[in-house]
Write a protein that holds these residues in place. Sequence first.
Motif, PDB file in Angstrom:
ATOM      1  N   GLY A 553       0.708  -1.134   0.441  1.00  0.00           N
ATOM      2  CA  GLY A 553       0.002  -0.076  -0.046  1.00  0.00           C
ATOM      3  C   GLY A 553       0.811   1.420  -0.223  1.00  0.00           C
ATOM      4  O   GLY A 553      -0.171   2.090   0.438  1.00  0.00           O
ATOM      5  N   VAL A 578       3.525  14.224  10.058  1.00  0.00           N
ATOM      6  CA  VAL A 578       3.980  14.323   8.853  1.00  0.00           C
ATOM      7  C   VAL A 578       3.268  14.697   7.518  1.00  0.00           C
ATOM      8  O   VAL A 578       3.052  13.446   7.102  1.00  0.00           O
ATOM      9  CB  VAL A 578       5.732  13.717   8.787  1.00  0.00           C
ATOM     10  N   ASP A 579       3.859  15.475   7.258  1.00  0.00           N
ATOM     11  CA  ASP A 579       3.126  15.191   5.344  1.00  0.00           C
ATOM     12  C   ASP A 579       4.274  15.203   4.622  1.00  0.00           C
ATOM     13  O   ASP A 579       5.638  14.998   4.609  1.00  0.00           O
ATOM     14  CB  ASP A 579       4.029  16.787   5.341  1.00  0.00           C
ATOM     15  N   LEU A 583       9.069  11.509  -3.537  1.00  0.00           N
ATOM     16  CA  LEU A 583       9.658  10.082  -3.207  1.00  0.00           C
ATOM     17  C   LEU A 583      11.484  10.737  -4.640  1.00  0.00           C
ATOM     18  O   LEU A 583      11.490  10.030  -4.951  1.00  0.00           O
ATOM     19  CB  LEU A 583       9.539   9.081  -3.088  1.00  0.00           C
ATOM     20  N   TYR A 592      17.105   9.227   5.074  1.00  0.00           N
ATOM     21  CA  TYR A 592      15.595   9.797   4.828  1.00  0.00           C
ATOM     22  C   TYR A 592      14.854   9.528   6.032  1.00  0.00           C
ATOM     23  O   TYR A 592      15.278   9.929   7.821  1.00  0.00           O
ATOM     24  CB  TYR A 592      14.935   7.984   4.793  1.00  0.00           C
ATOM     25  N   HIS A 594      12.141  12.568   8.284  1.00  0.00           N
ATOM     26  CA  HIS A 594      12.501  13.849   8.322  1.00  0.00           C
ATOM     27  C   HIS A 594      13.756  14.020   9.047  1.00  0.00           C
ATOM     28  O   HIS A 594      14.227  15.284  10.208  1.00  0.00           O
ATOM     29  CB  HIS A 594      11.122  14.377   9.424  1.00  0.00           C
ATOM     30  N   HIS A 612       8.758   3.499  12.417  1.00  0.00           N
ATOM     31  CA  HIS A 612       7.900   4.856  12.602  1.00  0.00           C
ATOM     32  C   HIS A 612       6.211   4.996  12.412  1.00  0.00           C
ATOM     33  O   HIS A 612       5.972   5.276  11.427  1.00  0.00           O
ATOM     34  CB  HIS A 612       8.520   6.067  11.161  1.00  0.00           C
TER      35      HIS A 612
HETATM   36  C1  HEC Z   1       0.190   6.584   5.915  1.00  0.00           C
HETATM   37  C2  HEC Z   1       0.698   6.762   4.574  1.00  0.00           C
HETATM   38  C3  HEC Z   1       2.482   6.291   4.043  1.00  0.00           C
HETATM   39  C4  HEC Z   1       2.454   4.659   3.686  1.00  0.00           C
HETATM   40  C5  HEC Z   1       1.502   3.487   3.199  1.00  0.00           C
HETATM   41  C6  HEC Z   1       3.672   4.504   3.023  1.00  0.00           C
HETATM   42  N1  HEC Z   1       4.727   6.279   3.876  1.00  0.00           N
HETATM   43 FE1  HEC Z   1       6.489   6.271   3.279  1.00  0.00          FE
HETATM   44  N2  HEC Z   1       5.973   8.280   3.675  1.00  0.00           N
HETATM   45  C7  HEC Z   1       5.206   8.975   4.427  1.00  0.00           C
HETATM   46  C8  HEC Z   1       5.114   9.761   5.144  1.00  0.00           C
HETATM   47  C9  HEC Z   1       4.565  10.812   6.569  1.00  0.00           C
HETATM   48  C10 HEC Z   1       7.044   9.957   5.450  1.00  0.00           C
HETATM   49  C11 HEC Z   1       8.031  11.010   6.196  1.00  0.00           C
HETATM   50  C12 HEC Z   1       7.787   9.955   7.307  1.00  0.00           C
HETATM   51  C13 HEC Z   1       9.281  11.149   8.282  1.00  0.00           C
HETATM   52  O1  HEC Z   1       9.613  11.813   7.728  1.00  0.00           O
HETATM   53  O2  HEC Z   1       9.237  10.458   9.822  1.00  0.00           O
HETATM   54  C14 HEC Z   1       7.229   9.630   4.922  1.00  0.00           C
HETATM   55  C15 HEC Z   1       8.904   8.566   4.063  1.00  0.00           C
HETATM   56  C16 HEC Z   1       9.347   8.138   3.321  1.00  0.00           C
HETATM   57  C17 HEC Z   1      10.214   7.652   2.509  1.00  0.00           C
HETATM   58  C18 HEC Z   1      11.392   8.269   2.696  1.00  0.00           C
HETATM   59  C19 HEC Z   1      11.953   9.795   2.100  1.00  0.00           C
HETATM   60  C20 HEC Z   1      12.629  10.583   2.274  1.00  0.00           C
HETATM   61  O3  HEC Z   1      12.863  11.531   1.607  1.00  0.00           O
HETATM   62  O4  HEC Z   1      13.264  10.854   3.950  1.00  0.00           O
HETATM   63  C21 HEC Z   1      10.589   6.842   1.961  1.00  0.00           C
HETATM   64  C22 HEC Z   1      11.788   6.150   1.186  1.00  0.00           C
HETATM   65  C23 HEC Z   1       9.223   6.060   1.901  1.00  0.00           C
HETATM   66  N3  HEC Z   1       8.249   6.308   2.533  1.00  0.00           N
HETATM   67  C24 HEC Z   1       8.397   4.922   1.157  1.00  0.00           C
HETATM   68  C25 HEC Z   1       7.383   4.513   1.286  1.00  0.00           C
HETATM   69  C26 HEC Z   1       7.616   3.126   0.656  1.00  0.00           C
HETATM   70  C27 HEC Z   1       8.559   1.781   0.195  1.00  0.00           C
HETATM   71  C28 HEC Z   1       6.519   2.346   1.244  1.00  0.00           C
HETATM   72  C29 HEC Z   1       5.387   1.376   1.425  1.00  0.00           C
HETATM   73  C30 HEC Z   1       6.436   0.148   1.646  1.00  0.00           C
HETATM   74  C31 HEC Z   1       5.393   3.531   1.870  1.00  0.00           C
HETATM   75  N4  HEC Z   1       6.545   5.017   1.896  1.00  0.00           N
HETATM   76  C32 HEC Z   1       4.599   3.701   2.435  1.00  0.00           C
HETATM   77  C33 HEC Z   1       4.267   8.000   4.394  1.00  0.00           C
HETATM   78  C34 HEC Z   1       3.756   6.916   4.369  1.00  0.00           C
END
Ligand code: HEC
Length: 635
Positions: A553, A578-579, A583, A592, A594, A612
């Motif tokens: 997802g 977190v917004d 990617l 990676y 925030h 996280h």
């Molecule tokens: C619920 C919504 C959500 C889902 C589902 C989700 N993400 Fe995220 N993603 C985020 C958020 C919000 C952050 C920022 C989190 C933080 O910085 O603490 C993030 C951060 C990331 C980052 C880091 C980006 C950076 O520049 O630092 C990566 C890579 C990523 N996600 C990949 C994935 C992958 C691969 C999946 C599936 C396995 C996934 N995400 C599923 C919301 C989501």
Amino acid sequence: MMRVRTPLATVLALSSAAVLLQPGASHAKRMVIHDEDIVPPSFALDGAALGGPRAPTGADLRAPAHLAGGTIATLADGALVIDPDSGDLVRLDLRGNQLARLTIGRDAAQLVVDRAARIAFVTDRRGDQVVVVDLAGAEPTVRARWSTPAEPFGLALSPDGATLLVTTVADRMLVAFDTKAGTARWRRPLGPEPRGVAISPDGAQAIVTYLTSAAVDRIQLADPSATRSIALGTARAGAPVTAAATVEAIDGTTTGRRFPRNAFAARFVGNQLAIVPHQVSTPLQESRFGENTGSYGGGFEPPVSHALTIIASGDTDLPRQVSAQIAIHQPRALAWDPARDRLVVAGFGSDSLLFVDAASQAGIRHVVDVAIGDRSCGPQGVAFGDDGDAWVYCAVSRKTARVALDDKRVAKITWGPPVAATKLTELEHLGFDLFRRGNDFRLSTRGAMACSSCHPETRTDGLSWRIERHELQTPVLGGRIMGTHPYKWDGGDADLTISLTSTMKRLGGGGLRKDETRALAAFVEGLAPPRVPTRSAARVARGKTLFASAELGCNSCHSGARLTDRQSHALSGTLATVDTPSLVGLAASAPYYHDGSAATLEALLADRGLVHGMAEVSDLTATQITDLVAFLETL
Ligand code: HEC
Ligand code: HEC
């Protein structure tokens, strides 16, 4: 001229107040800050100089300029410039007037000239090739094109002209070309964000510099597998610094960890010394006066300064080194004149040059800082002419200048016309200019920081900065801004103008005029995403399927062209919500999250994803993680 630096603790720099009351002390102690402590010394050597007792001789004296590339090189009858903005290679006469041009391609990065063979090599950064240019005739013509791994940047030619070293940014490789055969002799992997490369006058070794590492690599050219990472020391004068790629913090004093950054170039000088200009960033300052929540770094000193690190290259694994603090902003390029043992360093952010005499000798002397006299120059390349004049190429105004120093160290500057027209719109071009400006009080406290101090080449410094009581990682900007509002990790800024205005305020700047802020926004919005590394198509395809799968997802939040739903989510971590970040350009944006808490994408998927609470990734196999990472790296 040479000033030995006072211990850091005694230098307390403040933006406005000259007298400070120490809070908490029963008899509040008055600290008087002297003017000389606030104004950074223009050249302060941190201890005794390294180097030989006399001027260069032998191979040192014959050292050709082509031992390291740049955006400008001199010829016997003029100069050759590569203008990254237009992508044109331009031949100039001794007055800087254009004689001929050849289109290489936008973002073309560097050139080196083999004067004896009358050829130039140019890195075509977008075209993934080195263009070999014949300079024998009146018009430069293409003699050959050599394919390279993705995104070639830095160039250096061996003293005999037989070997050309090329660094590549996206594919992180150092490739050695046989210049006769036009084929790769060897290649070896490099760390993230490599840039400059330089060869020693005896042809025995090379140094590769990095934007986001606190170290340089030293390669023995007879045995390229014998590569050492040398941590750039910024504090302990003349002492060996533990060499390890992972050693980031060099200075353990109370001012907090200091991270060398943005080493775009290196140059060997005589007496077996190598000189690396770079930035020093302190993202988390410690202060006896409590936290300054209204600053980047949380302290009271400017968290960004600049230095020249001088490394004794003849030494063993732990070379001795010494640093000089310098006042020019964002040292970007340097050249050395063996006949005069004179060094010149270009200050990209301050529109100034730094001249250093006896550069390879224990009697090293600072000569003079020269203001170019054009606030929109952006010095990006320097070279010495045969007569000892320094030639400068300005990346912003696209002009060249010849700088002659007389016996009294007074500079005479002669300007040439612009070498090419910009490909940016007028608004974007103004934004490009503002983005790199140091010493501009409107952008940051006393102009100590420019946007490009933390977003070098509009990317990231890989650091997490203390801002308003949180540590927040610097994001990549290219390709991530258009259509991804709101901005900042907490999604607190509704649009880009608001975001930039709040950034300048946080940086302690007075703020720009509205039209200038709009220009900065136009520049940032128009940026191309970083180039992606070459990955196996099969892996990327499998990773893409996983990313889109219902089980993971990922695209329920990372959706649309920029892979963000532009919504805030309550995950665990130091921010309440977190917004979702875009990617785009992930391969260039480590670490990676925030808070920068996941060093690599593997780490993010293996455990930090769970920590996280972003996604359920615990069922992924090692192969699936490799596939998913391959896909993520190509976004
Ligand atoms: C619920 C919504 C959500 C889902 C589902 C989700 N993400 Fe995220 N993603 C985020 C958020 C919000 C952050 C920022 C989190 C933080 O910085 O603490 C993030 C951060 C990331 C980052 C880091 C980006 C950076 O520049 O630092 C990566 C890579 C990523 N996600 C990949 C994935 C992958 C691969 C999946 C599936 C396995 C996934 N995400 C599923 C919301 C989501
Ligand atoms: C001292 C280091 C530093 C400097 C200087 C700096 N930035 Fe940043 N930048 C950051 C950090 C850290 C963040 C994340 C802050 C946050 O989310 O609250 C950031 C965030 C941003 C963002 C938001 C990106 C997004 O996707 O949400 C933009 C745009 C930006 N910076 C542009 C600029 C511009 C333009 C300048 C010059 C005026 C500048 N920055 C100067 C470190 C810096």
